[in-house]
Scaffold this motif. Sequence first.
Motif, PDB file in Angstrom:
ATOM      1  N   GLU A 179       1.015  -1.061  -0.108  1.00 29.90           N
ATOM      2  CA  GLU A 179      -0.025   0.547   0.179  1.00 29.90           C
ATOM      3  C   GLU A 179       0.894   1.227   0.002  1.00 29.90           C
ATOM      4  O   GLU A 179       1.491   1.364   0.542  1.00 29.90           O
ATOM      5  CB  GLU A 179      -0.568  -0.124   1.654  1.00 29.90           C
ATOM      6  N   PRO A 180       0.892   2.093  -1.179  1.00 31.66           N
ATOM      7  CA  PRO A 180       1.546   3.364  -1.172  1.00 31.66           C
ATOM      8  C   PRO A 180       1.244   4.398  -0.574  1.00 31.66           C
ATOM      9  O   PRO A 180       0.291   4.511   0.150  1.00 31.66           O
ATOM     10  CB  PRO A 180       1.320   3.278  -2.620  1.00 31.66           C
ATOM     11  N   GLU A 181       2.143   5.499   0.088  1.00 27.31           N
ATOM     12  CA  GLU A 181       1.859   6.637   0.160  1.00 27.31           C
ATOM     13  C   GLU A 181       2.313   7.741  -0.303  1.00 27.31           C
ATOM     14  O   GLU A 181       3.477   7.387  -1.245  1.00 27.31           O
ATOM     15  CB  GLU A 181       2.086   6.599   1.806  1.00 27.31           C
ATOM     16  N   ALA A 182       1.548   8.825  -0.163  1.00 23.60           N
ATOM     17  CA  ALA A 182       1.853   9.304  -0.777  1.00 23.60           C
ATOM     18  C   ALA A 182       2.342  10.993  -0.447  1.00 23.60           C
ATOM     19  O   ALA A 182       2.036  10.761   0.685  1.00 23.60           O
ATOM     20  CB  ALA A 182       0.106  11.130  -1.454  1.00 23.60           C
ATOM     21  N   LEU A 183       3.382  11.622  -1.128  1.00 15.90           N
ATOM     22  CA  LEU A 183       4.009  12.534  -0.259  1.00 15.90           C
ATOM     23  C   LEU A 183       3.903  13.727  -1.129  1.00 15.90           C
ATOM     24  O   LEU A 183       4.492  14.001  -2.310  1.00 15.90           O
ATOM     25  CB  LEU A 183       6.064  12.393  -0.732  1.00 15.90           C
ATOM     26  N   LEU A 184       2.829  14.579  -0.483  1.00 12.75           N
ATOM     27  CA  LEU A 184       2.751  16.210  -0.499  1.00 12.75           C
ATOM     28  C   LEU A 184       4.039  17.175  -0.632  1.00 12.75           C
ATOM     29  O   LEU A 184       4.911  17.074   0.530  1.00 12.75           O
ATOM     30  CB  LEU A 184       1.364  16.485  -0.304  1.00 12.75           C
ATOM     31  N   PRO A 185       4.227  17.788  -0.971  1.00  6.91           N
ATOM     32  CA  PRO A 185       5.122  19.591  -1.726  1.00  6.91           C
ATOM     33  C   PRO A 185       5.085  19.614  -0.122  1.00  6.91           C
ATOM     34  O   PRO A 185       3.876  19.924   0.774  1.00  6.91           O
ATOM     35  CB  PRO A 185       4.580  20.259  -2.820  1.00  6.91           C
TER      36      PRO A 185
END
Length: 361
Positions: A179-185
Amino acid sequence: MSKIILTGDRPTGRLHLGHYVGSLKRRVELQNSGEYEKILIMIADAQALTDNFDNPEKIRQNIIEVALDYLSVGLDPNVSTLFIQSQIPELTEFTFYYMNLVSVARLHRNPTVKAEIQLRNFESNIPAGFFCYPISQAADITAFKATTVPVGEDQLPMIEQTREIVRKFNSIYSETLIEPEALLPENSVCMRLPGTDGKAKMSKSLGNCIYLADTPEEIRQKIMSMFTDPLHIQVSDPGHIEGNTVFTYLDAFCQDKHFEQFLPEYNNLEELKEHYTRGGLGDVKIKKFLNHIIQSELEPIRAKRKEYEKDISAVYDILKAGSENARTIAAQTLDEVKRAMKINYFDDTTFIQFHTQKYKM
Ligand code: TRP
């Protein structure tokens, strides 16, 4: 668990400052942090074709542009794998199997797809390929067992959709996918840099972009004609910071050192904003300051691009080697997926044995 990054861009045009602050700069930092076991950066040509299938030439022309932009900002092909999506046929196989795990209603509810359908006036004529691109994006991410997907805010629904597919796959078949995670700016201004005309987003069709490969003169002209504050007519008038594109860009790019270098009358951005709000500070002055900053940021990028432009076939070789490397990883995951789904007939010797026995009687 080792940390793996996968992210990418559709090759529909050259990359601009919005891409740079929103994602490229961060990717390079992540690459150089040494924290990731693998970093995969994909040129998403197959995804770009889902709404440009009638214009493959456009996609084809832009692959090299995006690759040059990647290399010029400092993505290092010795550390990061740069590859082309369509050259990994395994990805379409994942997509086909994942389609079983997603309902049409769920795709309709995906906010990104919804917005894009409106934007492109697809309404009742949505191409099935386009409609399913979130599933293909889940394939991109899971094929490499990515843990971390650095993206802009607009991509969050894609990551959520991917996470749902992973959970469903793992619960129906067996624990196989990550399960991936988003990495936001990190910086909220960087989430979405407005266009030079003050419109919400830089977009090629609006003609309001500053491209990484623009010449110094093009950049200067774009900055000098930027949208500021329509109520700030005379220099002496009090100005507004909010919605003023020059200040939004300064928020994204300006550091204290820039004052020392280019505008020593002020110590920091707060002082500059304060003067502008009070009145007596003209737009030309702040634009010139911004121009110095952007030029100093883009100059080394342009120089690096020039170097790579001298040997285009070497850039294609980088993409080819990257695609081969990516394909090896995706094929390994696909084997695991097929095993979990029980469609690995030929390597399952106990299965063949079982049927051999059954028909002996
Ligand atoms: N949808 C992304 C964009 O429009 C591109 C993309 C395709 C992507 N596959 C991806 C991004 C996987 C992150 C992970 O820019």
